[in-house]
Design an enzyme around this catalytic site. Structure first.
Site, PDB file in Angstrom:
ATOM      1  N   LYS A  88       0.810  -1.223   0.000  1.00  0.00           N
ATOM      2  CA  LYS A  88       0.000   0.000   0.000  1.00  0.00           C
ATOM      3  C   LYS A  88       0.845   1.276   0.000  1.00  0.00           C
ATOM      4  O   LYS A  88       0.424   2.306  -0.530  1.00  0.00           O
ATOM      5  CB  LYS A  88      -0.937   0.006   1.209  1.00  0.00           C
ATOM      6  N   GLU A 110      -9.501   5.955   3.150  1.00  0.00           N
ATOM      7  CA  GLU A 110     -10.318   4.893   3.732  1.00  0.00           C
ATOM      8  C   GLU A 110      -9.417   3.700   3.977  1.00  0.00           C
ATOM      9  O   GLU A 110      -8.342   3.597   3.410  1.00  0.00           O
ATOM     10  CB  GLU A 110     -11.456   4.515   2.791  1.00  0.00           C
ATOM     11  N   SER A 377       1.566  -9.767  -0.416  1.00  0.00           N
ATOM     12  CA  SER A 377       1.262  -8.336  -0.466  1.00  0.00           C
ATOM     13  C   SER A 377       1.447  -7.630   0.869  1.00  0.00           C
ATOM     14  O   SER A 377       1.602  -6.412   0.906  1.00  0.00           O
ATOM     15  CB  SER A 377      -0.172  -8.125  -0.962  1.00  0.00           C
TER      16      SER A 377
END
Length: 392
Positions: A88, A110, A377
């Site tokens: 991210k 968010e 991830s």
């Protein structure tokens, strides 16, 4: 792959927004287009990715996992080793730099699993921006560690009590905030979904995953992998891995959605296994919805996959047959979470564990001499307490 017209991937994508957001999205599109063509912007982002995020992330041969499964060689792309513990940060940092370039002083974001919220708060702290993160109250309870991390980084974490109180509802609240405060605020969307230009822009910030992985596997094995595997919620880590290999037709690509308690239970988030074409939160794509177009409740043990829609580029790849999409259940993800920890000393995020669960089955089917490349991830620190409770 680029949109065949602004914001569209075949019949998927677009920008279905209220009139109040048309001009802010046009402004954002223009700003991103100019920034992407500016060597100064690209160089600054590259410096931060190297010196702050720690890129390139390693490609790890999972020797003991491979031996235990007795099939294809498994390589892991280690996004869990990026600063903040997940992929991210690649997108959050890129968008935060764009926000500063646009003169915005406040970030609105968010989060579901909390990793995008942590990454946004981190990028905001680095660049001296205010940060507000919306998070469903259900997700806040199962991701308490990340809530504390966000607040420690200076972000204001706002609980969302509407709807199912998960990621979909957090996105809705973040969009409402952006509409209200658009003059000084930037909406830092965390996945490859939403209205144009977000799916394209997020993919561009995440494609570094696949670019690195492609070069790394060629250096290690002198050939490309037989198959890529990544979990798919909105789909940013998967499209980030897949993009560099789209022209390599011999490389299969598999996205793994959240099967929850199984498709028959209707308690899942597998859009390609139970969804239909519709519009949600600004984009046309596959959605879990009823016959009247009302969004269905979703379920996943992993907060980051608990979302009723999938990114539009994934919808096109599925339609074209260039990528296939399957699912792993909660039970299978829990097993894979423990398997990778036990065999490799790597505790994956529950999201990533869905990809590992598929790879564990697929390795034997492919057999020896073949190569699977799995995107880890994120790391599982945030999920250890949830897993402990589930196993108990």
């Amino acid at each position: 792959m680029v949109p065949d017209r602004p914001g569209w991937y075949g019949k998927y994508g677009g920008s279905f927004v209220p009139e109040t957001l048309v001009e802010p999205l046009r402004e954002l599109t223009d700003a991103y287009t100019k920034a992407a063509a500016d060597p100064g912007f690209r160089d600054e982002l590259a410096r931060h990715l190297k010196n702050f995020v720690g890129r390139p992330t390693p490609l790890t041969f999972a020797r003991r996992l491979t031996d235990e499964l007795g099939g294809a060689k498994i390589y892991l792309k280690r996004e869990d080793l990026a600063h903040t513990g997940a992929h991210k940060i690649n997108n959050a940092l890129g968008q935060a730099l764009l926000a500063r370039r646009m003169g915005k002083t406040r970030i609105v974001a968010e989060t579901g699993a909390g990793q995008h919220g942590v990454a946004s708060a981190t990028a905001a702290a680095l660049l001296g921006l205010k940060c507000v993160v919306y998070m469903g109250s259900v997700d806040m309870k199962r991701q308490e560690l990340n809530v504390f991390r966000m607040r420690l980084l200076g972000a204001d974490v706002v609980p969302v009590e509407n709807g199912q109180r998960t990621l979909k509802d957090a996105i809705s609240e973040a969009m409402r905030d952006w509409v209200t405060n658009v003059k000084n605020s930037y909406y830092l969307l965390g996945s490859a979904l939403g209205p144009h230009p977000y799916p394209y822009m997020v993919r561009e910030f995440q494609k570094i995953i696949g670019e690195e992985a492609r070069a790394q596997i060629l250096a290690e094995e002198k050939r490309l992998p037989d198959e890529l595997v990544a979990c798919v919620g909105g789909g940013s880590n998967a499209i980030g891995l897949f993009h560099a290999f789209l022209g390599d037709r011999e490389v299969a690509m598999t996205g793994v959605e959240a099967g929850g308690h199984g498709i028959a239970s209707r308690q899942h988030a597998a859009r390609f296994s139970g969804g239909s074409l519709g519009v949600l939160q600004g984009t046309r794509t596959f959605i879990l919805q009823d016959e009247h177009g009302q969004t269905l409740d979703t379920h996943s043990i992993s907060a980051g996959l608990d979302y009723p829609a999938v990114g539009p580029e994934h919808a096109l790849l599925q339609e074209q047959g260039r990528a296939k999409y399957t699912f792993a259940t909660d039970h299978e993800a829990l097993g894979a979470f423990q398997l990778l920890a036990r065999t490799e000393g790597i505790i994956p995020a529950l999201e990533s564990a869905h990809a590992v669960a598929y790879a564990a089955k697929r390795a034997g089917e492919l057999g020896k001499g073949r190569i699977l490349l799995v995107n880890v991830s994120g790391r599982g620190d945030k999920d250890v307490d949830s897993v402990r409770k589930e196993l108990a």
